[in-house]
Design a protein around this motif. Structure first.
Motif, mmCIF file in Angstrom:
data_model
loop_
_atom_site.group_PDB
_atom_site.id
_atom_site.type_symbol
_atom_site.label_atom_id
_atom_site.label_comp_id
_atom_site.label_asym_id
_atom_site.label_seq_id
_atom_site.Cartn_x
_atom_site.Cartn_y
_atom_site.Cartn_z
ATOM 1 N N ILE A 1 37.075 37.925 48.620
ATOM 2 C CA ILE A 1 37.985 36.791 47.821
ATOM 3 C C ILE A 1 39.666 36.929 48.227
ATOM 4 O O ILE A 1 40.521 36.810 48.395
ATOM 5 C CB ILE A 1 37.409 36.129 47.592
ATOM 6 C CG1 ILE A 1 35.769 35.997 48.105
ATOM 7 C CG2 ILE A 1 38.069 34.730 46.761
ATOM 8 C CD1 ILE A 1 34.769 35.064 47.318
ATOM 9 N N ILE A 2 39.675 38.291 46.740
ATOM 10 C CA ILE A 2 41.120 37.997 46.720
ATOM 11 C C ILE A 2 42.268 38.246 48.216
ATOM 12 O O ILE A 2 42.989 37.821 47.743
ATOM 13 C CB ILE A 2 41.125 38.374 45.366
ATOM 14 C CG1 ILE A 2 40.822 38.324 44.315
ATOM 15 C CG2 ILE A 2 43.181 39.754 45.115
ATOM 16 C CD1 ILE A 2 40.944 39.455 42.995
ATOM 17 N N ILE A 3 41.636 39.601 48.267
ATOM 18 C CA ILE A 3 42.408 40.068 49.840
ATOM 19 C C ILE A 3 42.426 38.773 50.838
ATOM 20 O O ILE A 3 44.003 38.630 51.279
ATOM 21 C CB ILE A 3 41.072 40.549 50.410
ATOM 22 C CG1 ILE A 3 41.812 42.278 49.066
ATOM 23 C CG2 ILE A 3 42.231 41.049 51.768
ATOM 24 C CD1 ILE A 3 40.415 43.799 49.561
ATOM 25 N N VAL A 4 41.462 38.395 50.779
ATOM 26 C CA VAL A 4 42.096 36.956 51.696
ATOM 27 C C VAL A 4 43.550 35.523 51.148
ATOM 28 O O VAL A 4 43.827 35.936 52.238
ATOM 29 C CB VAL A 4 40.184 36.469 51.693
ATOM 30 C CG1 VAL A 4 40.388 34.868 52.675
ATOM 31 C CG2 VAL A 4 39.987 37.247 53.154
ATOM 32 N N LEU A 5 42.650 35.487 50.049
ATOM 33 C CA LEU A 5 43.951 34.683 49.396
ATOM 34 C C LEU A 5 45.185 35.665 49.569
ATOM 35 O O LEU A 5 46.352 34.705 49.849
ATOM 36 C CB LEU A 5 43.682 33.984 47.879
ATOM 37 C CG LEU A 5 42.578 33.239 47.928
ATOM 38 C CD1 LEU A 5 41.932 33.391 46.478
ATOM 39 C CD2 LEU A 5 42.243 32.402 48.674
ATOM 40 N N VAL A 6 45.110 36.223 48.947
ATOM 41 C CA VAL A 6 46.803 37.082 49.417
ATOM 42 C C VAL A 6 47.383 37.121 50.659
ATOM 43 O O VAL A 6 48.489 37.258 51.520
ATOM 44 C CB VAL A 6 46.550 38.414 48.989
ATOM 45 C CG1 VAL A 6 48.203 39.057 48.939
ATOM 46 C CG2 VAL A 6 46.266 38.673 47.198
ATOM 47 N N ARG B 1 24.397 44.138 41.494
ATOM 48 C CA ARG B 1 24.653 42.736 42.311
ATOM 49 C C ARG B 1 25.896 42.987 41.170
ATOM 50 O O ARG B 1 26.582 42.282 41.865
ATOM 51 C CB ARG B 1 23.096 41.800 41.378
ATOM 52 C CG ARG B 1 22.583 41.628 41.834
ATOM 53 C CD ARG B 1 21.093 40.726 40.551
ATOM 54 N NE ARG B 1 20.019 40.911 41.995
ATOM 55 C CZ ARG B 1 19.256 39.753 40.609
ATOM 56 N NH1 ARG B 1 19.451 39.276 39.917
ATOM 57 N NH2 ARG B 1 17.699 39.355 41.167
ATOM 58 N N MET B 2 25.485 43.268 40.087
ATOM 59 C CA MET B 2 27.479 43.696 39.432
ATOM 60 C C MET B 2 28.536 44.262 40.682
ATOM 61 O O MET B 2 29.477 43.610 40.956
ATOM 62 C CB MET B 2 26.617 44.620 38.258
ATOM 63 C CG MET B 2 29.025 44.088 37.912
ATOM 64 S SD MET B 2 28.854 45.571 36.669
ATOM 65 C CE MET B 2 28.412 47.457 36.793
ATOM 66 N N TYR B 3 27.796 45.279 41.331
ATOM 67 C CA TYR B 3 29.262 46.087 42.764
ATOM 68 C C TYR B 3 29.025 44.717 43.407
ATOM 69 O O TYR B 3 30.380 45.251 44.232
ATOM 70 C CB TYR B 3 28.199 47.680 43.147
ATOM 71 C CG TYR B 3 28.366 48.138 41.939
ATOM 72 C CD1 TYR B 3 30.019 48.746 41.183
ATOM 73 C CD2 TYR B 3 27.605 49.328 41.746
ATOM 74 C CE1 TYR B 3 30.048 49.425 40.816
ATOM 75 C CE2 TYR B 3 27.732 50.228 41.196
ATOM 76 C CZ TYR B 3 28.926 50.594 40.123
ATOM 77 O OH TYR B 3 28.928 51.228 39.459
ATOM 78 N N GLN B 4 28.112 44.405 43.620
ATOM 79 C CA GLN B 4 28.315 43.159 45.080
ATOM 80 C C GLN B 4 28.891 41.885 44.785
ATOM 81 O O GLN B 4 29.467 41.709 45.097
ATOM 82 C CB GLN B 4 26.398 43.151 45.607
ATOM 83 C CG GLN B 4 25.548 43.777 46.247
ATOM 84 C CD GLN B 4 24.558 42.810 46.378
ATOM 85 O OE1 GLN B 4 24.041 42.584 45.763
ATOM 86 N NE2 GLN B 4 23.256 43.739 47.172
ATOM 87 N N GLN B 5 29.043 41.677 43.457
ATOM 88 C CA GLN B 5 29.410 40.912 43.060
ATOM 89 C C GLN B 5 31.019 41.067 43.239
ATOM 90 O O GLN B 5 31.687 40.209 43.089
ATOM 91 C CB GLN B 5 29.818 40.351 42.083
ATOM 92 C CG GLN B 5 27.843 39.186 41.462
ATOM 93 C CD GLN B 5 27.952 39.002 40.582
ATOM 94 O OE1 GLN B 5 27.771 39.103 39.590
ATOM 95 N NE2 GLN B 5 26.497 38.344 40.607
ATOM 96 N N ARG B 6 31.497 42.063 42.716
ATOM 97 C CA ARG B 6 32.820 42.737 42.655
ATOM 98 C C ARG B 6 33.311 42.980 43.965
ATOM 99 O O ARG B 6 34.462 42.236 44.451
ATOM 100 C CB ARG B 6 33.134 44.459 42.167
ATOM 101 C CG ARG B 6 31.980 43.679 40.409
ATOM 102 C CD ARG B 6 32.505 45.588 39.783
ATOM 103 N NE ARG B 6 32.702 45.114 38.368
ATOM 104 C CZ ARG B 6 32.642 46.197 38.040
ATOM 105 N NH1 ARG B 6 32.821 47.836 38.427
ATOM 106 N NH2 ARG B 6 32.481 46.954 36.281
ATOM 107 N N ALA B 7 32.841 43.683 45.464
ATOM 108 C CA ALA B 7 32.885 43.302 46.201
ATOM 109 C C ALA B 7 33.042 42.047 46.895
ATOM 110 O O ALA B 7 34.695 41.754 47.475
ATOM 111 C CB ALA B 7 31.523 43.906 47.258
ATOM 112 N N VAL B 8 32.638 40.581 46.651
ATOM 113 C CA VAL B 8 32.443 39.413 46.796
ATOM 114 C C VAL B 8 34.037 39.142 46.882
ATOM 115 O O VAL B 8 34.999 38.698 47.442
ATOM 116 C CB VAL B 8 31.506 38.461 46.785
ATOM 117 C CG1 VAL B 8 31.970 37.635 47.135
ATOM 118 C CG2 VAL B 8 30.510 39.541 48.015
ATOM 119 N N THR B 9 34.685 39.294 45.492
ATOM 120 C CA THR B 9 35.638 38.881 44.780
ATOM 121 C C THR B 9 36.451 39.617 44.760
ATOM 122 O O THR B 9 38.580 38.962 46.221
ATOM 123 C CB THR B 9 35.301 38.630 43.135
ATOM 124 O OG1 THR B 9 34.193 38.769 42.716
ATOM 125 C CG2 THR B 9 36.666 38.529 42.214
#
Length: 230
Positions: free
Chosen positions: A213-218, A202-210
């Motif tokens: 999101i950061i890439i999309v925002l950039v 779950r931690m890795y999944q959350q990191r991938a999602v985060t």
């Protein structure tokens, strides 16, 4: 108070040596003295027999106590026990010899008297039958004592065996309880390991999602900035 594993053995051995010394003095003194009075020699011999019984009891106790002595020093105590048994057997034989001499002396003194006929309290008379009867009685008494001693030792051994079996049963129950506890701990560790693996995924999944999101925002920021500049 001395609580060492050899304390009781040493105590019984000391008592045994005291009895043996008293027996030695009597057998080599009054009981063996040919010129002593017949009644006095008989009384001394009876005292010797009682002390021999006490010494025999001490040897039996030593034989029991030696089982609880550590293996590292048990050999020398076995040697001391064998020496005590040898002394006891030697003085038992000496007492039997003195008893036989006393019986022969009694027969000879009776035969030397004039008008040698059996008295009312002496139905056997001065004959070889009486000697054989005395010897048979002595052997029977010794056999009875040995039988009683063997029975006592057997009962004590049975009690010790029952105690050992009880201790072994308790130890087996403790081992089974420990095994069950370890099995339960193993299951708990397996469940905890599975939970930790799920948490890591779950931690890795959350990191991938985060990161997404950061890439999309950039990218959005870059597009907006490009449009403004163009």
């Amino acid at each position: 108070m001395d609580t060492s594993p050899t304390a009781l053995f040493d105590s019984y051995e000391q008592d045994f040596q005291q009895f043996i010394e008293a027996i030695r003095v009597k057998l080599e003194g009054d009981a063996k003295e040919e010129r002593g009075e017949q009644q006095q020699r008989s009384a001394t011999l009876r005292q010797v027999e009682m002390e021999l019984d006490e010494a025999d009891e001490m040897v039996s106790q030593m034989d029991i106590e030696i089982q609880g002595i550590p293996q590292s020093v048990r050999a020398q105590y076995h040697t001391r026990l064998r020496a005590a048994k040898a002394d006891l057997a030697r003085y038992k034989k000496l007492a039997a010899d003195v008893r036989g001499q006393l019986a022969r002396s009694d027969l000879l003194s009776t035969a030397s008297q004039p008008g040698n006929y059996p008295a009312s309290d002496d139905p056997y008379g001065p004959s070889s039958d009486r000697t054989r009867l005395l010897a048979g009685t002595s052997i029977l008494e010794d056999g009875t004592k040995r039988l009683q001693q063997s029975q006592r030792i057997a009962l004590e051994t049975e009690d010790q065996g029952a105690e050992i079996l009880s201790n072994l049963r308790q130890q087996r129950e403790q081992i089974e309880n420990s095994r069950n506890t370890l099995y339960g701990a193993d299951l708990a560790i397996d469940r905890a390991s599975g939970t930790l693996k799920k948490m890591v995924r779950r931690m890795y999944q959350q990191r991938a999602v985060t990161a997404g999101i950061i890439i999309v925002l950039v990218l959005l920021i870059a597009v907006i900035t490009w449009e403004k500049l163009s």
